[in-house]
Design a protein around this motif. Structure first.
Motif, PDB file in Angstrom:
ATOM      1  N   LEU A 197       1.945  97.078  69.225  1.00 53.45           N
ATOM      2  CA  LEU A 197       3.065  97.595  68.442  1.00 53.45           C
ATOM      3  C   LEU A 197       2.559  98.219  67.147  1.00 53.45           C
ATOM      4  CD1 LEU A 197       5.547  94.620  68.831  1.00 53.45           C
ATOM      5  CD2 LEU A 197       5.600  96.796  70.029  1.00 53.45           C
ATOM      6  N   ALA A 198       3.280  99.212  66.681  1.00 51.70           N
ATOM      7  CA  ALA A 198       2.925  99.848  65.415  1.00 51.70           C
ATOM      8  C   ALA A 198       3.252  98.890  64.272  1.00 51.70           C
ATOM      9  CB  ALA A 198       3.708 101.148  65.240  1.00 51.70           C
ATOM     10  N   PRO A 199       2.388  98.790  63.275  1.00 50.97           N
ATOM     11  CA  PRO A 199       2.673  97.877  62.166  1.00 50.97           C
ATOM     12  C   PRO A 199       3.900  98.340  61.371  1.00 50.97           C
ATOM     13  CG  PRO A 199       0.744  99.216  61.678  1.00 50.97           C
ATOM     14  CD  PRO A 199       1.126  99.494  63.102  1.00 50.97           C
ATOM     15  N   VAL A 200       4.696  97.366  60.952  1.00 47.89           N
ATOM     16  CA  VAL A 200       5.908  97.659  60.187  1.00 47.89           C
ATOM     17  C   VAL A 200       5.535  97.729  58.713  1.00 47.89           C
ATOM     18  CG1 VAL A 200       8.211  96.828  59.603  1.00 47.89           C
ATOM     19  CG2 VAL A 200       7.297  96.464  61.899  1.00 47.89           C
ATOM     20  N   ARG A 201       5.940  98.813  58.077  1.00 41.93           N
ATOM     21  CA  ARG A 201       5.624  98.977  56.651  1.00 41.93           C
ATOM     22  C   ARG A 201       6.683  98.281  55.817  1.00 41.93           C
ATOM     23  NH1 ARG A 201       4.318 104.746  54.739  1.00 41.93           N
ATOM     24  NH2 ARG A 201       3.741 103.473  52.971  1.00 41.93           N
ATOM     25  N   GLU A 202       6.235  97.501  54.877  1.00 46.66           N
ATOM     26  CA  GLU A 202       7.144  96.830  53.951  1.00 46.66           C
ATOM     27  C   GLU A 202       6.785  97.295  52.548  1.00 46.66           C
ATOM     28  OE1 GLU A 202       7.338  92.644  54.472  1.00 46.66           O
ATOM     29  OE2 GLU A 202       7.443  92.790  56.635  1.00 46.66           O
ATOM     30  N   ASP A 203       7.378  98.406  52.148  1.00 48.37           N
ATOM     31  CA  ASP A 203       7.063  98.983  50.841  1.00 48.37           C
ATOM     32  C   ASP A 203       7.689  98.196  49.698  1.00 48.37           C
ATOM     33  OD1 ASP A 203       5.592 100.948  52.036  1.00 48.37           O
ATOM     34  OD2 ASP A 203       7.232 102.395  52.064  1.00 48.37           O
ATOM     35  N   ASP A 204       8.720  97.415  49.982  1.00 54.13           N
ATOM     36  CA  ASP A 204       9.399  96.696  48.912  1.00 54.13           C
ATOM     37  C   ASP A 204       8.810  95.306  48.685  1.00 54.13           C
ATOM     38  OD1 ASP A 204      10.226  95.657  51.297  1.00 54.13           O
ATOM     39  OD2 ASP A 204      12.330  95.467  50.722  1.00 54.13           O
ATOM     40  N   GLN A 205       7.637  95.031  49.222  1.00 57.98           N
ATOM     41  CA  GLN A 205       7.009  93.725  49.054  1.00 57.98           C
ATOM     42  C   GLN A 205       6.731  93.428  47.579  1.00 57.98           C
ATOM     43  OE1 GLN A 205       6.464  91.859  51.791  1.00 57.98           O
ATOM     44  NE2 GLN A 205       5.537  90.133  50.767  1.00 57.98           N
ATOM     45  N   ASP A 206       6.204  94.400  46.840  1.00 59.46           N
ATOM     46  CA  ASP A 206       5.900  94.197  45.419  1.00 59.46           C
ATOM     47  C   ASP A 206       7.172  93.994  44.605  1.00 59.46           C
ATOM     48  OD1 ASP A 206       3.187  94.450  45.904  1.00 59.46           O
ATOM     49  OD2 ASP A 206       3.180  96.599  45.494  1.00 59.46           O
ATOM     50  N   LEU A 207       8.217  94.712  44.958  1.00 59.78           N
ATOM     51  CA  LEU A 207       9.486  94.571  44.238  1.00 59.78           C
ATOM     52  C   LEU A 207      10.095  93.186  44.457  1.00 59.78           C
ATOM     53  CD1 LEU A 207      11.589  96.002  42.489  1.00 59.78           C
ATOM     54  CD2 LEU A 207      12.685  96.763  44.593  1.00 59.78           C
ATOM     55  N   LYS A 208      10.005  92.688  45.667  1.00 62.39           N
ATOM     56  CA  LYS A 208      10.515  91.345  45.956  1.00 62.39           C
ATOM     57  C   LYS A 208       9.719  90.284  45.196  1.00 62.39           C
ATOM     58  CE  LYS A 208      12.273  92.276  50.586  1.00 62.39           C
ATOM     59  NZ  LYS A 208      12.085  92.006  52.017  1.00 62.39           N
ATOM     60  N   LEU A 209       8.408  90.443  45.146  1.00 62.10           N
ATOM     61  CA  LEU A 209       7.570  89.489  44.415  1.00 62.10           C
ATOM     62  C   LEU A 209       7.880  89.530  42.920  1.00 62.10           C
ATOM     63  CD1 LEU A 209       5.254  87.441  44.474  1.00 62.10           C
ATOM     64  CD2 LEU A 209       3.685  89.359  44.198  1.00 62.10           C
ATOM     65  N   PHE A 210       8.089  90.716  42.378  1.00 65.26           N
ATOM     66  CA  PHE A 210       8.435  90.835  40.954  1.00 65.26           C
ATOM     67  C   PHE A 210       9.776  90.171  40.663  1.00 65.26           C
ATOM     68  CE2 PHE A 210      10.745  93.136  37.632  1.00 65.26           C
ATOM     69  CZ  PHE A 210       9.924  92.855  36.557  1.00 65.26           C
ATOM     70  N   ALA A 211      10.774  90.412  41.503  1.00 65.70           N
ATOM     71  CA  ALA A 211      12.096  89.824  41.288  1.00 65.70           C
ATOM     72  C   ALA A 211      12.043  88.299  41.387  1.00 65.70           C
ATOM     73  CB  ALA A 211      13.089  90.382  42.302  1.00 65.70           C
ATOM     74  N   LEU A 212      11.291  87.781  42.345  1.00 66.09           N
ATOM     75  CA  LEU A 212      11.162  86.338  42.486  1.00 66.09           C
ATOM     76  C   LEU A 212      10.439  85.728  41.288  1.00 66.09           C
ATOM     77  CD1 LEU A 212      11.563  83.877  44.371  1.00 66.09           C
ATOM     78  CD2 LEU A 212       9.273  84.355  45.241  1.00 66.09           C
ATOM     79  N   SER A 213       9.384  86.361  40.834  1.00 68.40           N
ATOM     80  CA  SER A 213       8.643  85.857  39.674  1.00 68.40           C
ATOM     81  C   SER A 213       9.493  85.916  38.411  1.00 68.40           C
ATOM     82  CB  SER A 213       7.366  86.673  39.470  1.00 68.40           C
ATOM     83  OG  SER A 213       6.545  86.601  40.597  1.00 68.40           O
ATOM     84  N   PHE A 214      10.236  86.999  38.241  1.00 64.48           N
ATOM     85  CA  PHE A 214      11.102  87.140  37.074  1.00 64.48           C
ATOM     86  C   PHE A 214      12.179  86.065  37.073  1.00 64.48           C
ATOM     87  CE2 PHE A 214      14.744  88.895  34.812  1.00 64.48           C
ATOM     88  CZ  PHE A 214      14.143  89.262  33.609  1.00 64.48           C
ATOM     89  N   ALA A 215      12.789  85.826  38.222  1.00 62.41           N
ATOM     90  CA  ALA A 215      13.840  84.808  38.305  1.00 62.41           C
ATOM     91  C   ALA A 215      13.271  83.415  38.044  1.00 62.41           C
ATOM     92  CB  ALA A 215      14.512  84.865  39.673  1.00 62.41           C
ATOM     93  N   ALA A 216      12.102  83.124  38.577  1.00 60.43           N
ATOM     94  CA  ALA A 216      11.484  81.811  38.363  1.00 60.43           C
ATOM     95  C   ALA A 216      11.135  81.614  36.889  1.00 60.43           C
ATOM     96  CB  ALA A 216      10.240  81.669  39.234  1.00 60.43           C
ATOM     97  N   PHE A 217      10.580  82.641  36.262  1.00 58.18           N
ATOM     98  CA  PHE A 217      10.252  82.544  34.839  1.00 58.18           C
ATOM     99  C   PHE A 217      11.516  82.371  34.006  1.00 58.18           C
ATOM    100  CE2 PHE A 217       9.635  84.560  30.689  1.00 58.18           C
ATOM    101  CZ  PHE A 217       8.610  83.770  30.196  1.00 58.18           C
ATOM    102  N   PHE A 218      12.569  83.111  34.343  1.00 57.64           N
ATOM    103  CA  PHE A 218      13.824  83.018  33.605  1.00 57.64           C
ATOM    104  C   PHE A 218      14.416  81.621  33.711  1.00 57.64           C
ATOM    105  CE2 PHE A 218      18.444  83.459  33.328  1.00 57.64           C
ATOM    106  CZ  PHE A 218      18.551  84.027  32.074  1.00 57.64           C
TER     107      PHE A 218
END
Length: 60
Positions: free
Chosen positions: A31-52
């Motif tokens: 199968l062709a690999p699935v691109r997940e371009d929003d991986q960095d955005l999800k990590l940033f949002a999770l880190s920001f919420a945890a820090f907050f």
């Protein structure tokens, strides 16, 4: 050695399959690999919420 012993017969089955039923099946296409371009955005949002949450709990 003769040239007939060096040539190989045409194989129409999958040699990697050991079972006769699996040998009759066509080879599996990868199968062709699935691109997940929003991986960095999800990590940033999770880190920001945890820090907050941590910072907010220290203040109050």
């Amino acid at each position: 050695m003769t040239t007939s012993s060096l040539t190989r017969r045409l194989v129409l089955t999958n040699e990697a399959a050991r079972h006769p039923l699996r040998r009759a099946l066509p080879p599996v296409k990868p199968l062709a690999p699935v691109r997940e371009d929003d991986q960095d955005l999800k990590l940033f949002a999770l880190s920001f919420a945890a820090f907050f949450v941590c910072f907010y709990s220290f203040i109050f």
